[in-house]
Design a protein around this motif. Structure first.
Motif, PDB file in Angstrom:
ATOM      1  N   GLU A  85      15.989 125.473  36.238  1.00 56.90           N
ATOM      2  CA  GLU A  85      16.996 124.737  36.998  1.00 56.90           C
ATOM      3  C   GLU A  85      17.758 125.664  37.944  1.00 56.90           C
ATOM      4  O   GLU A  85      18.007 125.312  39.106  1.00 56.90           O
ATOM      5  N   GLU A  86      18.106 126.845  37.444  1.00 56.53           N
ATOM      6  CA  GLU A  86      18.877 127.759  38.277  1.00 56.53           C
ATOM      7  C   GLU A  86      18.040 128.310  39.429  1.00 56.53           C
ATOM      8  O   GLU A  86      18.538 128.488  40.542  1.00 56.53           O
ATOM      9  N   THR A  87      16.764 128.564  39.174  1.00 60.11           N
ATOM     10  CA  THR A  87      15.885 129.065  40.232  1.00 60.11           C
ATOM     11  C   THR A  87      15.670 127.997  41.304  1.00 60.11           C
ATOM     12  O   THR A  87      15.688 128.300  42.504  1.00 60.11           O
ATOM     13  N   ILE A  88      15.463 126.765  40.892  1.00 60.03           N
ATOM     14  CA  ILE A  88      15.332 125.667  41.860  1.00 60.03           C
ATOM     15  C   ILE A  88      16.599 125.545  42.685  1.00 60.03           C
ATOM     16  O   ILE A  88      16.550 125.388  43.919  1.00 60.03           O
ATOM     17  N   ARG A  89      17.737 125.627  42.038  1.00 54.79           N
ATOM     18  CA  ARG A  89      19.011 125.497  42.755  1.00 54.79           C
ATOM     19  C   ARG A  89      19.197 126.645  43.750  1.00 54.79           C
ATOM     20  O   ARG A  89      19.669 126.436  44.876  1.00 54.79           O
ATOM     21  N   PHE A  90      18.827 127.853  43.340  1.00 53.97           N
ATOM     22  CA  PHE A  90      18.959 129.012  44.233  1.00 53.97           C
ATOM     23  C   PHE A  90      18.193 128.797  45.525  1.00 53.97           C
ATOM     24  O   PHE A  90      18.726 128.963  46.626  1.00 53.97           O
TER      25      PHE A  90
END
Length: 622
Positions: free
Chosen positions: A205-210
């Motif tokens: 989730e955090e990588t997608i958001r980044f």
């Protein structure tokens, strides 16, 4: 020799996807195999290199054990890759990613692979074959509490898996059956991340958001890149960001080494470095995409290099941390992609004299200044020293932009870029009120122009030629009006465009770099960047519909997930050379920029290079 056909052992270059963490990248094949993965940095030795040797290179494969068809996509505007497999029994997707270094909380040295079954029932096979240091180090492999540990002289990888794994003959294998709605995670922890705590779903989730937060966004009606190619431009931006090193700001030319420009031949080079010749057009692309942080980081990086080295010591290329020792070596134990040998690491071009580099640096500085960058006094001193150096060496031969290995020549493009260094130096000094010997610079600029017009243009050919005394054509001449050497409506420019169309272009869109000897056997494919240069020249010459049609045709050869290599084989459409290639994606972005401008869209900043300098012969009011 491999035990299967080349086509079975080596997937097409264009069939790969790429993921990474802003320090290194991994190539993922259509069969779920990671076939290329240098670690810890892009220019480091590999853990997996099956793309260069099916038997000895090493791989990490997660894929169905039954026959399957696969398709790829990135999750939205991110560098998170999904490979979906369809079998008779069901459908499963493998999601690959690495958390960006220094940008998210999750460990950057972990390669995540999520397998999820969407429907039916799918049996997956796991095959891990680590081969450290380009296959030169035989690893020890042993079971540990959390999975399987492979260790080399200095490298370690720990595979965490939800299944029991077997070790045999340097391979780790296992099987997993997933029902609809079930998923499983495979974590490859690399040196330095063996004990780090992880939450895979949170990391995803955090990588997608980044990546989503950093992708180009715009209003649909006023974007400079508006058109049917908008998605390809966003993907090109994401490729450039993926190839940007988090620590230094340097941008790699490509994440791979020794993928052939001529399959089965010797034109195999390591591109995991930064070429300063890319600077001007890279900065233009980044600034107009709105990626100002990356543009500023890149600018700071190459300005630091200029401060560290005297102008005479500035190299054509550097490592991504500024390394200058990039000795070219051959890996004789690897057979190369489909038998393309030798396999090379490092790049001997680091020792060449390439005078065009100075012009590219000045183009980049000028572009930054026009977008509001204020030069410090010490930065100006470095720039002034470079311009002064160009005054002294422009009459000498060099290896040229294409780094030919047949000896130095008086390349016309190099002379024109020396002219550009003087021209931009004068403009920067004048606009910024910096101290400079402007009269002397103007005199040298005029001398270069006079000599190029006398010796670089061939009346019989009706075009600018590659080097003094030759009749060979070179696609770099398409840049002469874009850097402002002559206006687009000059007969010599239009004659050069026509000559290049007649001699270097195939099927309207494929453009060769040149038609002269370069000291190497074999033939290469059409150069994607040169195709973009032709599109730019046509657009800015008033041939807008023709340029648009050629651009749309070129984009048909971008792979299904929006990636493109250095070259394309005009006969088969196959990609050639290192992949994905930053310069190709920069060319695509800048072609869209020019097409957008001549179609009436405004740029977010000043007019791009070629509009303000080349005096385009288009009526922008229409």
């Amino acid at each position: 020799m491999v035990s299967m056909t080349d086509s079975e052992a080596y997937p097409p270059i264009e069939s790969y996807g790429v993921v990474g963490n802003l320090e290194t990248c991994a190539l993922v094949g259509p069969d779920g195999s990671i076939d290329w993965f240098p670690f810890p940095h892009l220019e480091s030795p590999t853990i997996f290199a099956a793309i260069l040797d099916h038997d000895r290179g090493g791989r990490f494969r997660v894929a169905p054990t039954d026959a399957f068809e696969s398709e790829r996509r990135y999750v939205g505007d991110t560098n998170v890759l999904e490979t979906t497999f369809r079998t008779e029994g069901g459908t499963a997707t493998v999601t690959d990613f690495m958390p960006p270094a220094g940008r998210v909380d999750d460990p950057k040295k972990v390669l995540y692979r999520k397998a999820a079954c969407a429907e039916g029932r799918v049996e997956l096979g796991v095959d891990l074959e680590p081969q450290f240091d380009y296959g030169r180090t035989e690893p020890t492999i042993e079971p540990v509490e959390d999975g399987i540990l492979a260790a080399g002289a200095e490298e370690r990888t720990l595979l965490e898996a939800p299944i029991d794994l077997a070790i045999e003959d340097g391979r780790v294998t296992g099987d997993l059956t997933l029902e609809a709605g079930e998923d499983a995670w495979f974590l490859l922890r690399c040196t330095g991340a063996e004990d780090a705590s992880t939450d895979p779903e949170a990391a995803l989730e955090e990588t997608i958001r980044f990546w989503t937060d950093r992708a180009h966004t715009c209003g649909a009606d006023d974007c400079t890149f508006a058109g049917p190619w908008h998605d390809e431009i966003v993907r090109s931006e994401l490729v450039l960001k993926l190839l940007t090193h988090a620590e230094s700001g340097a941008i790699a030319a490509a994440p791979t080494a020794s993928l052939p420009e001529d399959v089965g031949g010797v034109r195999n080079w390591d591109y995991r470095f930064n070429w300063l010749r890319d600077a001007g057009f890279t900065v233009q692309a980044l600034l107009n995409l709105g990626t100002t942080d990356e543009a500023n980081d890149y600018f700071d990086w190459f300005m630091d290099l200029c401060q560290a080295d005297e102008p005479a010591a500035i190299q054509p290329l550097y490592g991504l941390h500024g390394e200058s020792d990039l000795e070219e070596r051959e890996l004789d134990h690897l057979e190369g992609y489909r038998g393309s040998r030798p396999v090379r690491i490092g790049n001997g071009a680091v020792e060449q004299r390439q005078h065009d580099v100075y012009g590219e640096l000045l183009l980049a500085v000028d572009e930054m200044c026009r977008h509001g960058r204020t030069l410090a006094d010490d930065e100006w001193v470095r720039i002034r020293d470079i311009v002064e150096y160009v005054r002294g060496i422009w009459t000498e031969p060099d290896a040229g932009i294409w780094e030919v290995r047949g000896g130095d020549r008086h390349f016309v493009h190099s002379k024109v870029l020396c002219w550009a260094a003087l021209d931009r130096g004068i403009a920067i000094a004048t606009d910024g009120d910096f101290d400079a010997p402007l009269d002397a610079w103007r005199e040298t600029r005029a001398e270069i122009r006079t000599e190029v017009l006398e010796r670089g243009y061939d009346e019989d050919v009706g075009a600018f030629v590659q080097s003094y005394g030759a009749d060979a054509l070179d696609a770099t001449a398409l840049l002469f009006p874009i850097v402002g050497f002559l206006p687009f409506d000059d007969d010599r420019i239009q004659g050069t465009i026509e000559a290049i169309e007649a001699e270097l272009v195939e099927d309207d869109v494929f453009v060769s770099r040149y038609d002269g000897d370069d000291g190497l056997p074999g033939e290469e494919g059409a150069f994607v960047l040169c195709s973009c240069w032709l599109i730019d020249a046509l657009a800015l010459s008033g041939r807008i519909e023709e340029a648009t049609a050629r651009f749309e045709t070129l984009l048909e050869y971008v792979n299904p997930v929006g990636l493109v290599a250095e070259e394309i084989d005009p006969e088969s459409g196959a990609h050639l050379g290192n992949f994905p290639q930053a310069f190709s994606h920069i060319g695509i972005v800048n072609s869209a920029l020019y097409l957008g401008y001549v179609r009436g869209y405004e740029t977010p900043g000043p007019a791009p290079m070629g509009i303000r300098l080349g005096d385009p012969i288009v009526d922008l009011e229409e």
